[in-house]
Design an enzyme around this catalytic site. Structure first.
Site, PDB file in Angstrom:
ATOM      1  CB  SER A   1      -0.879  -0.037   1.258  1.00 42.48           C
ATOM      2  OG  SER A   1      -1.678   1.101   1.333  1.00 42.48           O
ATOM      3  CD  GLU A   2       2.731   0.461  -3.519  1.00 39.56           C
ATOM      4  OE1 GLU A   2       1.530   0.680  -3.785  1.00 39.56           O
ATOM      5  OE2 GLU A   2       3.218  -0.677  -3.540  1.00 39.56           O
TER       6      GLU A   2
ATOM      7  CG  HIS B   1      10.847  -4.676 -11.165  1.00 36.37           C
ATOM      8  ND1 HIS B   1       9.640  -4.932 -11.758  1.00 36.37           N
ATOM      9  CD2 HIS B   1      10.811  -5.322  -9.971  1.00 36.37           C
ATOM     10  CE1 HIS B   1       8.912  -5.708 -10.952  1.00 36.37           C
ATOM     11  NE2 HIS B   1       9.596  -5.949  -9.872  1.00 36.37           N
TER      12      HIS B   1
ATOM     13  CD  GLN C   1       9.112  -4.685  -2.682  1.00 34.53           C
ATOM     14  OE1 GLN C   1       8.276  -5.148  -3.458  1.00 34.53           O
ATOM     15  NE2 GLN C   1       9.251  -5.125  -1.444  1.00 34.53           N
ATOM     16  CG  PHE C   2      11.432  -2.179  -7.675  1.00 34.93           C
ATOM     17  CD1 PHE C   2      12.660  -2.378  -8.291  1.00 34.93           C
ATOM     18  CD2 PHE C   2      10.909  -3.197  -6.901  1.00 34.93           C
ATOM     19  CE1 PHE C   2      13.353  -3.566  -8.148  1.00 34.93           C
ATOM     20  CE2 PHE C   2      11.594  -4.395  -6.743  1.00 34.93           C
ATOM     21  CZ  PHE C   2      12.821  -4.582  -7.377  1.00 34.93           C
TER      22      PHE C   2
END
Lengths: 346, 324
Positions: free
Chosen positions: B58-59, B128, B81-82
């Site tokens: 959940s960004e 990514h 995360q990326f």
């Protein structure tokens, strides 16, 4: 705890009424056997450096193949990076699935007529797309539906709320299939959401939610068939929570020993979705070792052919990375395209 | 001094930052697994689950909650995360994190750090390999930092935590393990807003940052064999941009080549070139060259090498400006 639908127990005994006759069950079994062979092959290819990374779905074959079994050719499927078994069942070729993993954009292009979008790599955005796909079919006056597949982790994204809310408000013919496989990389389901089940979240959006044994292909078939029928009749969306387990790491780059015990995985391996069907078919007298060998060798041959096809494609040239950005390459980009080609020659 | 790679240097900086009780880490898979790049390895065990928080996927939740924590007096360090997974949090960043100081006329502030692994070169899946720093650089109210060495990674991260304003902290994925260097034992900061002349030179200034410093260094070495003395300038902070150091260099060399792996059009290189043209036009002996990624999606593994600027492209650009 909400009751979980199960039709075939782990011993291969019918504990409910099968939605299909044994010939269909044999077909579902064959599809699961084939999908597992692909999963193992892809994992092995990654270990050999022939794929970039791979997200194994071992243990989730029933949830995927059972869910999509009743979809028709005009229906849509929009799924995630772990849903190769479901996608292939709907006509997305093994070759293209491999290409997405060798790192080749041509993996994103299934054959004409296959209404399966390329796998979603971002978590959850595609759930909303299934609302639009389904909605468009309603507006066009067809009876086609859209199914989306996502994991328990994706339910934490805001997109889950927006997709479920739209589908409920506009009563779109969308089937939400959450494969609750216990883990979102290292985050266990219990810490992903404080609600008892994911299925119960459907209540808040005015749609039915059903909790299903995701390792029971007959239960998945039954629940999905009812959801698809409802959607096709214009009675709106459904959320299905398939309770299953991610037997392998998140991807081949993940070390799951850092966050979970091998005992947990071993417990779930005993609830294997394939073995219970084999036991059932054997007891019904419609399984034999010879047939098993036949379907395994047919699957292996098909998958080896796909590997060969995928690996025989020449990588893109520098120019080709520009060719699908727009319908036509605009003039400024054409200049870059020429420079990229020259840089490649330098 | 200890020799560390960049991931280890960042880990040491996070560990040091956590000595301040206001600091908390939030992100996906940062605790139990130590982060997908192991940057926070061991910190959960050492500092506990109230300080090193594994979050749901959940960004927007991570950044929105970090914002709230920062406004309430903590010093959160959030991890995306990326870079390609940071966009669900974009609304939080552009509409709130970057604005609360101005909106409240200094009454409320959001001194948080958002760590973002970025860049191509590891043959990863789609999303990514992004290098969209220009999106963040374009948002008034944010600072944007990008180290290229373990030493600067450590010092800039501690400076970012101390900073009174929100900092987007970009970490070049390609350098996590490959960049190695000496890091002092004693804590230190590297000031945000300062570029660094990494290697002096007299013929041309190669201006780069983050992941592309590796290609820039290799190009400078190669050019030396052709008797071209390139000055190597590591931007280190994108916003606020250190115009002064860049101009001091370019007015001396008279030539500039700007390198980044992000797409060319409206990339940060365009801003660097514009600054040079505005302030050093009459010192220039040649037009500024940009060596950048193309205006395409970053290709997947099998074609990635066509996208990321190569040493050869940097060298060729330098030769072009030298010919003028």
């Amino acid at each position: 705890m909400t009751e979980m639908l199960q039709i075939l127990d782990v011993d291969g005994t019918l504990v409910g009424e099968s939605p299909v006759d044994d010939s269909v069950t044999r077909g579902l079994y064959e599809a699961m056997v084939t999908a597992r062979i692909f999963d193992h092959k892809a994992t092995a290819l990654q270990r050999q450096g022939r794929l970039a990374t791979y997200a194994p779905y071992e243990g989730q074959e029933a949830a995927q193949i059972g869910a999509v079994a009743m979809l028709e050719p005009g229906d849509w499927l929009v799924a995630s990076y772990r849903d190769g078994a479901a996608m292939q069942s709907r006509g997305y070729p093994w070759t293209q699935l491999l290409l997405t993993r060798t790192g080749d954009e041509r993996g994103g292009r299934p054959p004409a007529g296959v209404n399966v979008l390329p796998p979603s790599i971002t978590v959850g955005a595609h759930m909303v797309h299934a609302v639009g796909l389904a909605w468009a079919e309603s507006l066009k006056g067809t009876d086609a539906v859209a199914m989306t597949m996502f994991g328990d982790g994706a339910t934490s994204e805001g997109d889950f709320h927006e997709a479920m809310n739209f589908a409920g408000v506009y009563q779109t013919p969308t089937i939400f299939v959450c494969q609750n496989n216990g883990w979102a990389i290292s985050m266990p389901r219990a810490r992903q959401t404080a609600s008892e089940t994911i299925a119960q979240k459907a209540d808040g959006y005015g749609m039915p939610g059903e909790l299903v044994d995701g390792n029971d292909v007959l239960a998945m078939y039954d629940a999905a068939a009812r959801a698809v029928d409802r959607a096709r009749r214009g009675e709106g969306p459904t959320l299905i929570e398939a309770v299953t387990h991610r037997i392998r790491g998140h991807t081949t780059a993940d070390d799951d020993g850092r966050y979970r015990s091998p005992e947990e995985t071993a417990r779930w391996a005993e609830r294997d979705p394939l073995e219970r069907v084999r036991l059932y078919l054997d007891a019904a007298g419609v399984w034999s070792r010879k047939w098993q060998e036949e379907i395994e060798s047919a699957a292996t041959a098909a998958i080896e052919a796909a590997v060969e096809e995928a690996e025989s494609l020449e990588p893109f040239t520098a120019e080709e990375i520009f060719d699908a950005m727009y319908a036509e390459v605009p003039p400024p980009l054409a200049i870059q395209r020429r420079r990229a080609a020259e840089a490649g020659l330098a | 001094m200890t020799e560390l790679n960049m991931a280890q240097a960042l880990n040491a900086a996070l560990d040091r930052a956590l000595a301040d009780e206001r600091v908390v880490l939030l992100g996906e898979d940062i605790g139990q697994t130590g982060g997908v790049f192991r940057v926070s390895d061991g910190l959960l065990e050492k500092h506990g689950p109230d300080r090193v928080i594994d979050t749901p996927v959940s960004e927007a939740g991570i950044v929105g909650a970090a914002y709230g924590m920062a406004v309430a007096g903590l010093r959160p360090i959030a991890e995306m995360q990326f870079m390609g997974f940071s966009y669900p949090a974009f609304d939080q960043i552009i509409s709130h994190v970057s604005r609360i100081r101005n909106r409240s006329r200094h009454r409320f502030t959001a001194p948080l750090v958002i760590r973002v692994p970025y860049g191509a070169g590891i043959g990863a899946a789609e999303h990514h390999s992004e290098s969209t720093e220009a999106l963040y650089a374009h948002i008034p109210g944010l600072k944007v930092v990008v180290p290229s060495t373990p030493h600067d990674a450590y010092g800039l991260l501690l400076a970012a935590v101390d900073d009174p304003d929100p900092v987007i902290f970009l970490e070049p994925i390609r350098l996590y393990r490959s960049a190695r260097g000496e890091v002092p034992e004693e804590p230190y900061t590297v000031p945000i807003g300062t570029a660094k002349v990494e290697k002096p030179g007299s013929d041309v200034t190669i201006i780069a940052y983050g992941s592309m410093m590796r290609e820039a260094r290799a190009a400078a070495t190669e050019l030396a064999q052709s008797d071209i003395d390139a000055e190597l300038l590591d931007v280190r902070t994108i916003i606020p941009f250190d115009t002064e150091t860049v101009l001091e260099s370019v007015t001396r060399t008279g030539r500039a080549v700007v390198v980044h792996e992000a797409p060319r059009t409206a990339g940060f290189g365009a801003e660097i070139a514009a600054q040079i043209y505005e302030h050093a036009f009459y010192s220039l002996l040649a037009p500024v060259e940009r060596v950048t990624g193309w205006d395409t999606v970053v290709p997947l593994r099998r074609a990635e090498q066509h996208y990321v600027p190569s040493v050869g492209r940097v060298v060729a650009a330098v030769h072009r400006v030298m010919e003028t």
